[in-house]
Motif scaffolding. Structure first.
Motif, PDB file in Angstrom:
ATOM      1  N   GLU A  32       0.828  -1.217   0.000  1.00 55.09           N
ATOM      2  CA  GLU A  32       0.000   0.000   0.000  1.00 55.09           C
ATOM      3  C   GLU A  32       0.859   1.262   0.000  1.00 55.09           C
ATOM      4  OE1 GLU A  32      -4.166  -1.216   2.248  1.00 55.09           O
ATOM      5  OE2 GLU A  32      -2.531  -0.363   3.424  1.00 55.09           O
ATOM      6  N   ARG A  76      -8.180   1.204  -1.559  1.00 60.55           N
ATOM      7  CA  ARG A  76      -8.001   2.399  -0.733  1.00 60.55           C
ATOM      8  C   ARG A  76      -8.854   3.545  -1.249  1.00 60.55           C
ATOM      9  NH1 ARG A  76      -8.162   2.576   3.135  1.00 60.55           N
ATOM     10  NH2 ARG A  76      -7.024   4.476   3.676  1.00 60.55           N
ATOM     11  N   ARG A 136      -9.609  -1.683   2.555  1.00 59.37           N
ATOM     12  CA  ARG A 136      -8.254  -2.232   2.558  1.00 59.37           C
ATOM     13  C   ARG A 136      -8.319  -3.705   2.178  1.00 59.37           C
ATOM     14  NH1 ARG A 136      -4.355   1.058   4.871  1.00 59.37           N
ATOM     15  NH2 ARG A 136      -5.163   2.774   6.156  1.00 59.37           N
TER      16      ARG A 136
END
Length: 349
Positions: free
Chosen positions: A194, A263, A268
């Motif tokens: 991420e 996101r 998530r």
């Protein structure tokens, strides 16, 4: 009377437990009325030593930390070279600390170690997933038949009490669903992806930090979490499952773009183990799941593990903590030793 311990396997986890027992000796005696004595250690690589009156724990730790074999242990009346089965069957140990290297698919050699101990009415505490995932009902019945205690707290979330919590504190609830992030390696990798790393870069970083093995297959393909899902179903829900009953998909095909899209949608992407009661029994899976930001699992960072129990009386109960680490896993064995001692004291009252 002191608990007489035989360590079967004496790698990092076993040594971590012994350090804890030495460091916490006075506290355990004062708070729990528990004293321990190591009478035997048997390790395939490090050797074996036995004395019925007890061994010097610090000398054991000093020997292995300096790279020496246990047959260099100095003491009068010491027996050397007992293999694992001899150390279980032919010593005066009443509690076996089973921390060998074990094949999770077969449960061996830990399952046979447990079986041998239970047949003699000896307690076992272990961190090995294999025996619990492969032969839980058989081994638990054997332990119960012979009045032995079997502790395996460390098999799901290391020193975070993911089993002791529902078995003790949440009793009376019906747990309808369990979901969890049960593998720290994959959660760490997804967290780093991420932030901008590729899958390959995140894996390399996880290996550099000691989270992932040189062969990360068990983690990244979801197999480690699958066996933990089996344990949760067998032990917490009381519904027998085998590994093949749990659908499994890992994170090897996840791209950074998928994480970015999640996101952007306020979600998530995480590898989640789910065990759920249905009208047809229990359904279990391990797979990447897009979690809403409001789901407490979504906020679990890095290599941390977490589990969510959905209960009819208490409502959802969320628990997070370390899912690995030598001290943490050693502590999971201490949890079991304390529980076994409390049960013995209750019976003797």
């Amino acid at each position: 009377m002191a608990v007489k311990l035989a360590f079967i396997g004496f790698g990092g986890v076993g040594q971590a437990l012994l350090r804890i027992l030495l460091d916490k000796e006075a506290q355990l005696r004062d708070e729990e009325g528990m004293e321990t004595k190591v009478v035997a250690v048997s390790d395939v690589m490090k050797g074996a030593v036995y004395h019925p009156d007890g061994l010097d724990g610090q000398q054991l730790l000093d020997l292995v930390s300096s790279g020496k074999k246990l047959d260099e242990y100095e003491g009068q009346g010491v027996t050397y070279g007992l293999d694992s089965m001899d150390s279980i069957r032919n010593t005066n140990a009443d509690t076996i600390v089973e921390v060998t290297f074990t094949d999770v698919k077969t449960g061996q050699p830990a399952a046979d170690h447990c079986r041998a101990a239970f047949e003699l009415g000896k307690n076992v505490v272990t961190t090995n997933k294999g025996p619990v995932a492969v032969a839980y009902r058989e081994l638990q019945d054997l332990a119960d038949k012979n009045g032995a205690f079997w502790g395996f707290e460390g098999t799901v979330m290391s020193g975070t009490p993911a089993l002791r919590l529902p078995l003790d504190t949440l009793r009376g609830n019906t747990i309808s669903r369990i979901s969890g992030i049960l593998n720290g390696t994959t959660n760490y990798m997804l967290t780093e992806m991420e932030k901008g790393l590729s899958y390959e870069e995140a894996l390399q970083q996880a290996q550099n930090n000691g989270y992932a093995e040189a062969d990360p297959t068990s983690d990244v393909e979801g197999y480690d979490a699958r066996y933990k899902a089996v344990i949760l179903s067998n032990v917490v829900l009381g519904v027998p499952l085998e590994a093949g009953d749990v659908s499994c998909k890992g994170i090897t095909e996840i791209k950074k773009e998928e994480l970015d899209r999640a996101r952007a949608a306020g979600k998530r992407l995480r590898l989640v183990a789910t065990i759920e009661r249905t009208d047809n029994g229990v359904k279990a899976s391990v797979e990447p799941v897009e979690l809403e930001d409001t789901n407490p699992l979504a906020a679990v960072p890095g290599a941390v593990n977490a589990i969510l129990y959905e209960c009819d009386l208490s409502g959802p109960i969320f628990l997070s903590g370390a899912g690995a680490g030598l001290a943490e896993t050693g502590f999971s064995l201490l949890i079991d030793l304390i529980h076994a001692e409390r049960m013995k004291q209750k019976v003797n009252q």
